[in-house]
Write a protein that holds these residues in place. Structure first.
Motif, PDB file in Angstrom:
ATOM      1  N   CYS A 128      51.793 129.267   5.902  1.00  0.00           N
ATOM      2  CA  CYS A 128      50.782 128.241   5.632  1.00  0.00           C
ATOM      3  C   CYS A 128      49.585 128.477   6.541  1.00  0.00           C
TER       4      CYS A 128
ATOM      5  N   CYS B  78      56.532 124.912   7.924  1.00  0.00           N
ATOM      6  CA  CYS B  78      55.443 124.283   7.183  1.00  0.00           C
ATOM      7  C   CYS B  78      55.990 123.109   6.352  1.00  0.00           C
ATOM      8  N   PRO B  79      55.176 122.059   6.152  1.00  0.00           N
ATOM      9  CA  PRO B  79      53.796 121.888   6.616  1.00  0.00           C
ATOM     10  C   PRO B  79      53.734 121.681   8.134  1.00  0.00           C
TER      11      PRO B  79
END
Length: 394
Positions: A119, A168-169
């Motif tokens: 990400c 991630c996030p």
């Protein structure tokens, strides 16, 4: 030759002349008052300060202590990240047992359903990019969130950042919940069990005193005026006695000290040995220099989906760490310190005539006569004195 003989004779006199006290009675009220007043000051110092205040006649010992704690209470939260949730001691006390300390969770930033993936990094001057040339594959910044893949990706419609291999996030902790999510923690209680030993005196005691029974322990709560011996404390009252507001401190956390003073007098006529509690904030709370305030850390709860994929919920925990600090000294009558301090007192009294002599030599009208009579040098041809006591008048 004569000079050498005279020098040797002087050295012999200096080494072997015998000195004996001479009693010189001065019938003067002023000198007598100075003498007795100085004696009185010495006696008051020895009896009042050395013996009563400092208890210098006692042997002393330092304590050995052990502490265990048990927190109780419940809190309910309902947030978009984790939904409705009931918190009990198994979740908000981290770790379950500490080394003379315990931590109570009061606020948090939750990042749910993280997976190991790729990400875009959070934007900052070191992670923003224009193309892949600005990103170094394999580069890891300890202040970042992962290892760069060498690709420049869109973080938003206007900002591009280097892509990282991470969970991630990514966590965004710039906005902290206020008021604190677990504001109800102010009503939690903690039982502190403290046992101490003074090994030199073979003396043991704990803060659950002999007169405390099970029924009293179930209903009591520490109050300095009404229940000063109860070992159960409400967290709100601890923070309040330290001069802080619980709800303010709960937002970013902090460190508080619970101080237990075991200063004991173990003489048979006193037998005074009870704990005294006090509380204070230990971390720096400067109104101007408030960079990185409070107390926080991160931990994660891991889950596995039906398809075998591992996910986690990352929690940045804010809360109050309570350090239990036990200290104290015990004293008990000892013959050795008593003799040592008695000798010191007698040596102080021997200095009193020096004060009287100084007064006679500086303030008396007949100081020359006193100086003459104070010391008499006898040679072998000198006739013996009929009396050992001389009386002088003023």
């Amino acid at each position: 030759m004569c000079k050498t003989a005279g020098c040797c004779q002087g050295c012999l006199h200096y080494a072997f002349d015998y000195e004996t006290p001479k009693t010189l009675v001065i019938p003067n009220i002023r000198v007598g008052c100075v003498f007795r007043f100085t004696q009185l000051l010495v006696v008051l110092y020895v009896v009042g300060y050395v013996c009563v205040v400092q208890k210098a006649y006692q042997e002393t010992d330092s304590l050995i202590s052990t502490v265990t704690t048990k927190v109780k209470g419940f809190a309910f939260t309902n947030t978009s990240d984790i939904g409705p949730h009931l918190w009990d001691v198994a979740e908000y006390v981290i770790p379950p047992q500490g080394d003379n300390s315990f931590f109570v969770l009061t606020n948090m930033v939750v990042t749910p359903e993280q997976t190991e993936s790729r990400c875009p990094e959070l934007p900052n001057p070191l992670t923003t990019c224009v193309d892949d040339c600005d990103c170094i594959e394999g580069h890891s910044d300890p202040r970042g969130n992962g290892i760069q893949t060498g690709l420049c990706e869109n973080y938003s419609t206007t900002v591009k950042t280097c892509e990282v291999l991470s969970w991630c996030p990514l966590e965004i902790d710039t906005k902290l919940p206020e008021p604190a999510l677990l504001s109800a923690a102010e009503n939690f209680t903690v039982l502190i069990k403290n046992s101490i030993t003074y090994p030199k005196f073979n003396f043991q005691r704990r803060n659950i005193l002999p007169h405390i029974n099970s029924s009293y322990l179930k209903r009591c709560e520490f109050n300095r005026a009404t229940d000063p011996d109860c070992p159960i404390f409400r967290l709100k009252h601890i923070v309040s006695e330290a001069g802080e507001e619980f709800q303010d401190m709960a937002v970013k956390g902090g460190i508080l000290g619970i101080l237990i003073d075991w200063s004991c007098d173990l003489d048979w006529w006193a037998k005074k040995c009870y704990p005294t509690y006090s509380f204070r904030r230990l971390d720096n709370k400067h109104p101007v220099n408030n960079v990185a305030p409070g107390y926080n850390f991160r931990f994660a709860k891991f889950y596995k989906k039906p398809d075998g994929e591992e996910t986690r919920m990352l929690i940045k925990a804010y809360g109050i760490r309570f350090n239990v600090i036990v200290f104290g000294t015990a004293g008990k009558f000892g013959i050795v310190p008593t003799i040592v301090n008695l000798g010191a007192a007698l040596s102080f009294l021997s200095l009193v005539p020096v004060v009287a002599d100084w007064f006679m030599l500086t303030c008396s009208r007949k100081k020359d006569l006193y100086s003459k009579e104070k010391v008499t040098y006898l040679t072998e041809g000198t006739e013996s004195m009929p009396m050992a006591t001389s009386y002088g008048t003023q």
